[in-house]
Design a protein around this motif. Sequence first.
Motif, mmCIF file in Angstrom:
data_model
loop_
_atom_site.group_PDB
_atom_site.id
_atom_site.type_symbol
_atom_site.label_atom_id
_atom_site.label_comp_id
_atom_site.label_asym_id
_atom_site.label_seq_id
_atom_site.Cartn_x
_atom_site.Cartn_y
_atom_site.Cartn_z
ATOM 1 N N MET A 41 -4.286 0.028 7.667
ATOM 2 C CA MET A 41 -5.217 0.633 8.613
ATOM 3 C C MET A 41 -4.904 0.172 10.033
ATOM 4 O O MET A 41 -4.934 0.965 10.986
ATOM 5 C CB MET A 41 -6.653 0.249 8.239
ATOM 6 N N SER A 42 -4.579 -1.092 10.182
ATOM 7 C CA SER A 42 -4.276 -1.643 11.506
ATOM 8 C C SER A 42 -3.024 -1.002 12.092
ATOM 9 O O SER A 42 -2.988 -0.652 13.280
ATOM 10 C CB SER A 42 -4.101 -3.159 11.415
ATOM 11 N N TYR A 43 -1.985 -0.834 11.268
ATOM 12 C CA TYR A 43 -0.770 -0.181 11.758
ATOM 13 C C TYR A 43 -1.033 1.272 12.139
ATOM 14 O O TYR A 43 -0.560 1.758 13.171
ATOM 15 C CB TYR A 43 0.335 -0.245 10.699
ATOM 16 N N LEU A 44 -1.795 1.968 11.303
ATOM 17 C CA LEU A 44 -2.054 3.382 11.585
ATOM 18 C C LEU A 44 -2.781 3.574 12.908
ATOM 19 O O LEU A 44 -2.423 4.438 13.710
ATOM 20 C CB LEU A 44 -2.881 3.993 10.447
ATOM 21 N N GLU B 52 -1.812 7.379 15.325
ATOM 22 C CA GLU B 52 -3.244 7.412 15.616
ATOM 23 C C GLU B 52 -3.862 8.743 15.200
ATOM 24 O O GLU B 52 -5.003 8.796 14.723
ATOM 25 C CB GLU B 52 -3.477 7.181 17.110
ATOM 26 N N ASP B 53 -3.114 9.840 15.382
ATOM 27 C CA ASP B 53 -3.638 11.159 15.012
ATOM 28 C C ASP B 53 -3.820 11.271 13.506
ATOM 29 O O ASP B 53 -4.796 11.864 13.029
ATOM 30 C CB ASP B 53 -2.698 12.266 15.507
ATOM 31 N N LEU B 54 -2.884 10.697 12.763
ATOM 32 C CA LEU B 54 -3.009 10.721 11.307
ATOM 33 C C LEU B 54 -4.229 9.917 10.869
ATOM 34 O O LEU B 54 -4.989 10.353 9.985
ATOM 35 C CB LEU B 54 -1.751 10.153 10.650
ATOM 36 N N PHE B 55 -4.450 8.764 11.470
ATOM 37 C CA PHE B 55 -5.600 7.934 11.131
ATOM 38 C C PHE B 55 -6.895 8.719 11.345
ATOM 39 O O PHE B 55 -7.789 8.724 10.488
ATOM 40 C CB PHE B 55 -5.591 6.661 11.968
ATOM 41 N N ALA B 56 -6.994 9.408 12.478
ATOM 42 C CA ALA B 56 -8.185 10.221 12.764
ATOM 43 C C ALA B 56 -8.327 11.350 11.753
ATOM 44 O O ALA B 56 -9.441 11.663 11.301
ATOM 45 C CB ALA B 56 -8.101 10.780 14.179
ATOM 46 N N GLU B 57 -7.219 11.947 11.367
ATOM 47 C CA GLU B 57 -7.266 13.051 10.403
ATOM 48 C C GLU B 57 -7.719 12.564 9.023
ATOM 49 O O GLU B 57 -8.471 13.261 8.330
ATOM 50 C CB GLU B 57 -5.881 13.706 10.297
ATOM 51 N N ILE B 58 -7.270 11.392 8.629
ATOM 52 C CA ILE B 58 -7.698 10.829 7.345
ATOM 53 C C ILE B 58 -9.210 10.629 7.345
ATOM 54 O O ILE B 58 -9.909 11.019 6.398
ATOM 55 C CB ILE B 58 -6.983 9.492 7.064
ATOM 56 N N TYR C 162 0.845 -1.189 0.000
ATOM 57 C CA TYR C 162 0.000 0.000 0.000
ATOM 58 C C TYR C 162 0.878 1.236 0.000
ATOM 59 O O TYR C 162 2.064 1.209 0.369
ATOM 60 C CB TYR C 162 -0.946 -0.011 1.205
ATOM 61 N N THR C 163 0.318 2.352 -0.439
ATOM 62 C CA THR C 163 1.059 3.601 -0.616
ATOM 63 C C THR C 163 0.928 4.530 0.582
ATOM 64 O O THR C 163 1.877 5.233 0.937
ATOM 65 C CB THR C 163 0.546 4.327 -1.887
ATOM 66 N N LEU C 164 -0.242 4.534 1.220
ATOM 67 C CA LEU C 164 -0.495 5.476 2.310
ATOM 68 C C LEU C 164 0.077 4.909 3.617
ATOM 69 O O LEU C 164 -0.640 4.273 4.393
ATOM 70 C CB LEU C 164 -1.992 5.755 2.446
ATOM 71 N N LYS C 165 1.370 5.143 3.848
ATOM 72 C CA LYS C 165 2.035 4.561 5.008
ATOM 73 C C LYS C 165 2.388 5.579 6.084
ATOM 74 O O LYS C 165 2.698 5.193 7.215
ATOM 75 C CB LYS C 165 3.311 3.834 4.566
ATOM 76 N N ASP C 166 2.371 6.870 5.746
ATOM 77 C CA ASP C 166 2.784 7.866 6.734
ATOM 78 C C ASP C 166 2.193 9.223 6.364
ATOM 79 O O ASP C 166 1.516 9.381 5.338
ATOM 80 C CB ASP C 166 4.320 7.945 6.813
ATOM 81 N N ARG C 167 2.444 10.213 7.205
ATOM 82 C CA ARG C 167 1.887 11.553 6.985
ATOM 83 C C ARG C 167 2.386 12.167 5.689
ATOM 84 O O ARG C 167 1.632 12.841 4.985
ATOM 85 C CB ARG C 167 2.231 12.460 8.174
ATOM 86 N N LYS C 168 3.626 11.952 5.343
ATOM 87 C CA LYS C 168 4.172 12.517 4.109
ATOM 88 C C LYS C 168 3.387 12.000 2.899
ATOM 89 O O LYS C 168 2.989 12.781 2.020
ATOM 90 C CB LYS C 168 5.641 12.144 3.966
ATOM 91 N N ALA C 169 3.130 10.699 2.852
ATOM 92 C CA ALA C 169 2.356 10.132 1.735
ATOM 93 C C ALA C 169 0.940 10.688 1.729
ATOM 94 O O ALA C 169 0.392 10.996 0.662
ATOM 95 C CB ALA C 169 2.326 8.614 1.844
#
Length: 372
Positions: free
Chosen positions: A181-184, A190-196, A120-127
């Motif tokens: 999703m599980s890693y995020l 966790e904050d990035l997951f909520a922001e997404i 998957y591509t969406l692995k971090d805040r930068k992506a």
Amino acid sequence: MTNRERALNLLHYKPVDRMPAVHFGYWKELLYEWAEQGKISYELAKSCGDGNAADQELDKIIGWDFNWYHTVGTRNHLMPGFERKVLQEFPDGTKRVQNSDGLIERIKPGRTSIPSEDDYTLKDRKAFEELYLPKIQYSKSRVNLDFYRKFNETRDMTVPIGLHLGSVLGNIRNITSVVGMSYLMYDDDEDLFAEIIDTYADMQYKCAEAVLETGAKFDFAHYWEDICFKNGPLIAPEIFDELCAKHYKKRNDLCRKYGIDIISLDCDGVTEKLLPTWFENGVNTMFPIEVGVWGDQFEPARKKYGNGMLGVGGMDKTALRKDKAAVDAEIERMTRLASMGGFIPCPDHRLMPGSKFELVQYYAERIKEIKI
């Protein structure tokens, strides 16, 4: 009565002349099986899609009244999507493909089931900020306003039509993958997951709002989620409630402001642990209520939540691969559930390969005999 009147009456605990024969589409492999057997034409098999002209033509041949998945919506996914790329091809024809959500999948030839996720591509805040955030912004180009301004004059009034609201977590699962999703949510950010979730939900809310502001009228609203499997949800119910409940409430409050009081949600698998978040925040119609290996989910939900919990689905579609005795047993079970009110029988997902054409016709004929 029209099938629209039948469906709306049933979900409002009002009388009907008979039960409508409702379905939820087909696997493509099944349609081609039927074409090879001479039951339908190859052109019909190729063209058939939820609620389209070919689907309605097949309804007449089989005896269905309508496909519940008769919805219209907006461009509430990634826009533009990622370029689809074949990254690798294997000797057996399997392809490693980057899809429009940025996921890397393995797709086997001749299969239309869910592909396996490789990466998957969406692995971090930068992506997220560089590759995804620009694709989930609201713009007027997401909504065909001219279509919806004319919708009330042009829509089919004989069948129920829903406004597709998108999803709150299902689309997120699609772009992060189950693993991502599980890693995020647990390890990475966790904050990035909520922001997404918040960013995606805000865009989809604005899409629904723009449609409803045109004055277009709908019989129901509908979500697609698919965030459960045979052992339960893909996310801890506590996290789901914390991050997603507010978005269901906001979107469902908007729908009710515009007179939509039937709000259905499509989630496969065992949904019991997520029902409180959905039901307490405005979703009131379970769909397609898969039976799977775990059994009936509707009756326990009705007993727990009362008459406010509605249902469309619940018929074990595997009976359509067996014989009339198996179908008759399902008809008997559907009759009992329908007698509770607020319930429309429907095969619990798309009809699978091996479903027998004559048995499907038999089911469609028999289901209409249920009297409420």
